[in-house]
Design a protein around this motif. Structure first.
Motif, PDB file in Angstrom:
ATOM      1  N   LEU A 194      94.482 -40.256 -19.692  1.00 61.67           N
ATOM      2  CA  LEU A 194      93.685 -38.688 -19.442  1.00 61.67           C
ATOM      3  C   LEU A 194      94.760 -38.006 -18.802  1.00 61.67           C
ATOM      4  CD1 LEU A 194      90.163 -39.953 -18.027  1.00 61.67           C
ATOM      5  CD2 LEU A 194      90.729 -38.919 -20.098  1.00 61.67           C
ATOM      6  N   VAL A 195      95.643 -38.230 -18.048  1.00 61.40           N
ATOM      7  CA  VAL A 195      96.861 -37.581 -17.559  1.00 61.40           C
ATOM      8  C   VAL A 195      97.548 -37.302 -18.553  1.00 61.40           C
ATOM      9  CG1 VAL A 195      98.955 -37.507 -16.461  1.00 61.40           C
ATOM     10  CG2 VAL A 195      97.082 -38.606 -15.283  1.00 61.40           C
ATOM     11  N   LYS A 196      97.722 -38.065 -19.668  1.00 58.02           N
ATOM     12  CA  LYS A 196      98.515 -37.605 -20.791  1.00 58.02           C
ATOM     13  C   LYS A 196      97.907 -36.377 -21.715  1.00 58.02           C
ATOM     14  CE  LYS A 196     100.695 -39.542 -24.857  1.00 58.02           C
ATOM     15  NZ  LYS A 196     100.926 -40.719 -25.809  1.00 58.02           N
ATOM     16  N   ASP A 197      96.517 -36.819 -21.935  1.00 61.42           N
ATOM     17  CA  ASP A 197      95.623 -35.817 -22.549  1.00 61.42           C
ATOM     18  C   ASP A 197      95.636 -34.581 -22.147  1.00 61.42           C
ATOM     19  OD1 ASP A 197      95.456 -37.645 -24.626  1.00 61.42           O
ATOM     20  OD2 ASP A 197      93.304 -38.286 -23.963  1.00 61.42           O
ATOM     21  N   PHE A 198      95.322 -34.426 -20.852  1.00 62.61           N
ATOM     22  CA  PHE A 198      94.779 -33.142 -20.148  1.00 62.61           C
ATOM     23  C   PHE A 198      95.969 -32.458 -19.187  1.00 62.61           C
ATOM     24  CE2 PHE A 198      90.778 -35.234 -21.145  1.00 62.61           C
ATOM     25  CZ  PHE A 198      90.081 -34.299 -21.896  1.00 62.61           C
ATOM     26  N   PHE A 199      96.847 -33.415 -18.579  1.00 65.46           N
ATOM     27  CA  PHE A 199      97.761 -32.950 -17.628  1.00 65.46           C
ATOM     28  C   PHE A 199      99.183 -33.130 -17.898  1.00 65.46           C
ATOM     29  CE2 PHE A 199      93.746 -33.293 -15.359  1.00 65.46           C
ATOM     30  CZ  PHE A 199      93.532 -32.087 -15.004  1.00 65.46           C
ATOM     31  N   PRO A 200      99.547 -32.937 -19.174  1.00 64.85           N
ATOM     32  CA  PRO A 200     101.044 -33.457 -19.538  1.00 64.85           C
ATOM     33  C   PRO A 200     102.081 -32.738 -18.753  1.00 64.85           C
ATOM     34  CG  PRO A 200     100.138 -31.908 -21.247  1.00 64.85           C
ATOM     35  CD  PRO A 200      99.003 -32.366 -20.453  1.00 64.85           C
ATOM     36  N   GLU A 201     102.942 -33.627 -17.950  1.00 69.77           N
ATOM     37  CA  GLU A 201     104.135 -33.118 -17.322  1.00 69.77           C
ATOM     38  C   GLU A 201     103.438 -32.429 -15.813  1.00 69.77           C
ATOM     39  OE1 GLU A 201     106.788 -30.899 -19.639  1.00 69.77           O
ATOM     40  OE2 GLU A 201     106.813 -32.429 -21.230  1.00 69.77           O
ATOM     41  N   SER A 202     102.143 -32.451 -15.540  1.00 68.60           N
ATOM     42  CA  SER A 202     101.842 -31.927 -14.466  1.00 68.60           C
ATOM     43  C   SER A 202     101.724 -32.846 -13.125  1.00 68.60           C
ATOM     44  CB  SER A 202     100.211 -31.567 -14.661  1.00 68.60           C
ATOM     45  OG  SER A 202     100.131 -30.693 -15.584  1.00 68.60           O
ATOM     46  N   PHE A 203     101.922 -34.228 -13.268  1.00 72.88           N
ATOM     47  CA  PHE A 203     102.163 -34.924 -12.232  1.00 72.88           C
ATOM     48  C   PHE A 203     103.347 -35.815 -12.118  1.00 72.88           C
ATOM     49  CE2 PHE A 203      97.491 -34.179 -12.787  1.00 72.88           C
ATOM     50  CZ  PHE A 203      97.171 -33.865 -11.454  1.00 72.88           C
ATOM     51  N   ASN A 204     104.061 -35.951 -10.870  1.00 74.33           N
ATOM     52  CA  ASN A 204     105.061 -36.592 -10.665  1.00 74.33           C
ATOM     53  C   ASN A 204     104.882 -38.187 -10.785  1.00 74.33           C
ATOM     54  OD1 ASN A 204     105.505 -34.326  -8.545  1.00 74.33           O
ATOM     55  ND2 ASN A 204     107.249 -34.832  -9.665  1.00 74.33           N
ATOM     56  N   ILE A 205     103.719 -38.495 -10.374  1.00 72.21           N
ATOM     57  CA  ILE A 205     103.060 -40.046 -10.530  1.00 72.21           C
ATOM     58  C   ILE A 205     101.666 -40.088 -10.924  1.00 72.21           C
ATOM     59  CG2 ILE A 205     103.065 -40.361  -8.202  1.00 72.21           C
ATOM     60  CD1 ILE A 205     103.883 -43.355  -8.641  1.00 72.21           C
ATOM     61  N   ALA A 206     101.306 -41.313 -11.657  1.00 66.69           N
ATOM     62  CA  ALA A 206      99.691 -41.242 -11.555  1.00 66.69           C
ATOM     63  C   ALA A 206      99.366 -42.862 -11.542  1.00 66.69           C
ATOM     64  CB  ALA A 206      99.249 -40.905 -13.037  1.00 66.69           C
ATOM     65  N   VAL A 207      98.716 -43.188 -10.532  1.00 66.82           N
ATOM     66  CA  VAL A 207      98.364 -44.273 -10.217  1.00 66.82           C
ATOM     67  C   VAL A 207      96.893 -44.737 -10.399  1.00 66.82           C
ATOM     68  CG1 VAL A 207      98.390 -46.227  -8.290  1.00 66.82           C
ATOM     69  CG2 VAL A 207     100.046 -44.432  -8.330  1.00 66.82           C
ATOM     70  N   GLY A 208      96.534 -45.861 -11.365  1.00 64.41           N
ATOM     71  CA  GLY A 208      94.916 -46.171 -11.392  1.00 64.41           C
ATOM     72  C   GLY A 208      95.078 -47.636 -10.806  1.00 64.41           C
ATOM     73  N   GLU A 209      93.617 -48.212 -10.890  1.00 67.77           N
ATOM     74  CA  GLU A 209      93.500 -49.592 -10.442  1.00 67.77           C
ATOM     75  C   GLU A 209      94.432 -50.570 -11.538  1.00 67.77           C
ATOM     76  OE1 GLU A 209      89.923 -52.828 -10.372  1.00 67.77           O
ATOM     77  OE2 GLU A 209      89.541 -50.986 -11.248  1.00 67.77           O
ATOM     78  N   ARG A 210      95.169 -51.158 -10.653  1.00 71.16           N
ATOM     79  CA  ARG A 210      95.935 -52.156 -11.289  1.00 71.16           C
ATOM     80  C   ARG A 210      96.208 -53.666 -10.420  1.00 71.16           C
ATOM     81  NH1 ARG A 210     101.469 -48.680 -10.770  1.00 71.16           N
ATOM     82  NH2 ARG A 210      99.969 -47.216 -11.712  1.00 71.16           N
ATOM     83  N   GLU A 211      96.448 -54.715 -10.988  1.00 69.90           N
ATOM     84  CA  GLU A 211      96.497 -56.012 -10.292  1.00 69.90           C
ATOM     85  C   GLU A 211      97.657 -55.912  -9.247  1.00 69.90           C
ATOM     86  OE1 GLU A 211      96.937 -59.463 -12.490  1.00 69.90           O
ATOM     87  OE2 GLU A 211      95.349 -59.035 -13.932  1.00 69.90           O
ATOM     88  N   GLY A 212      97.324 -56.394  -7.968  1.00 71.89           N
ATOM     89  CA  GLY A 212      98.112 -56.599  -6.959  1.00 71.89           C
ATOM     90  C   GLY A 212      98.474 -55.475  -5.927  1.00 71.89           C
ATOM     91  N   VAL A 213      97.492 -54.494  -6.332  1.00 73.17           N
ATOM     92  CA  VAL A 213      97.300 -53.235  -5.327  1.00 73.17           C
ATOM     93  C   VAL A 213      95.779 -53.090  -5.154  1.00 73.17           C
ATOM     94  CG1 VAL A 213      97.884 -50.727  -4.967  1.00 73.17           C
ATOM     95  CG2 VAL A 213      99.347 -52.193  -6.665  1.00 73.17           C
ATOM     96  N   ALA A 214      95.508 -53.136  -3.917  1.00 69.88           N
ATOM     97  CA  ALA A 214      94.277 -52.880  -3.471  1.00 69.88           C
ATOM     98  C   ALA A 214      93.387 -51.559  -3.731  1.00 69.88           C
ATOM     99  CB  ALA A 214      94.063 -53.211  -1.875  1.00 69.88           C
ATOM    100  N   LYS A 215      92.493 -51.495  -3.930  1.00 70.72           N
ATOM    101  CA  LYS A 215      91.618 -50.173  -4.580  1.00 70.72           C
ATOM    102  C   LYS A 215      91.396 -49.280  -3.296  1.00 70.72           C
ATOM    103  CE  LYS A 215      88.069 -51.594  -6.841  1.00 70.72           C
ATOM    104  NZ  LYS A 215      88.222 -53.128  -6.560  1.00 70.72           N
ATOM    105  N   LYS A 216      91.281 -48.155  -3.425  1.00 72.47           N
ATOM    106  CA  LYS A 216      90.652 -47.125  -2.579  1.00 72.47           C
ATOM    107  C   LYS A 216      89.377 -47.597  -2.037  1.00 72.47           C
ATOM    108  CE  LYS A 216      90.477 -43.612  -5.139  1.00 72.47           C
ATOM    109  NZ  LYS A 216      90.389 -42.097  -5.483  1.00 72.47           N
TER     110      LYS A 216
END
Length: 216
Positions: free
Chosen positions: A120-142
């Protein structure tokens, strides 16, 4: 204060994703002969990641096998249809561009599965964010601070120099747990009264107010 980094939630904050989340949820449910859920029901289920969304959407007492199957079917559908009806909220792409023009680093930190966040970052906000972090193994969720800390480390910004922007109780708690100031947006899935009841001190009504709060 003027911040050096703005960290955004995704669903209900920068993107209205609810119809696509509802469609994927109902695809998973119907494929397993389970009753579908309404728009407002799904609105109440989101915020804690897709697994929790599915746990809330399936009938009470569903087996782990059922939850996993619905989750798998949701993922199959959502990977293809995550942007069918999704769109940025009014003024948000321009606001992020303006923040970056002022030297503000920007990030997305979301409980949405990382494949969805990146797509979704690629589709709607190309080059707008320095980093995008989604749910992934090994990192506790919000609301754990882990995802925010990961973003801050990659940005090279301290928590005192960053603000977290979101629309929900999970976002409010994430900011508190991470030691960041919080800006609530009232156009999201929860609304102004909900955020006020949480104790949010800063709530904005539109993208102009958001820019002003971050840059002041």
């Amino acid at each position: 204060m003027s911040y050096k980094a703005a960290i955004f939630d995704m669903d209900g904050t920068i993107l209205d994703t609810l119809v696509d989340l509802q469609n994927a949820t109902n695809y998973g449910l119907s494929k397993n002969n389970l009753p579908e859920r309404t728009y407002d029901e799904v609105r109440g289920f989101v915020g804690n990641g897709i697994r929790k969304l599915i746990e809330r959407a399936v009938p009470a007492g569903s087996t782990e096998e059922t939850i996993q199957k619905v989750h798998s079917d949701f993922t199959e559908f959502y990977k293809v249809h995550n942007s069918d009806h999704t769109a940025p909220y009014k003024g948000i792409p321009e606001a992020i561009t303006q923040l970056r023009a002022h030297g503000i680093k920007t990030a997305v930190v979301s409980n949405k599965a990382d494949y969805g966040v990146q797509a979704l970052v690629k589709d709607f906000f190309p080059e707008s964010f320095n980093i995008a972090v989604g749910e992934r193994e090994g990192v506790a969720k919000k609301p754990s601070p882990d995802m925010v800390c990961l973003a801050l480390n990659k940005l090279g910004i301290s928590k005192e120099e960053a603000v977290y922007i979101g629309d929900s109780d999970v976002d409010f708690q994430t900011a508190a747990n991470s030691g960041l100031n919080f800006i609530g947006v009232d156009w999201g899935f929860k609304g102004r009264a909900f955020l006020e009841n949480l104790g949010a001190k800063t709530i904005v009504h539109n993208s102009e107010e958001l820019i002003n709060e971050i840059l002041k």
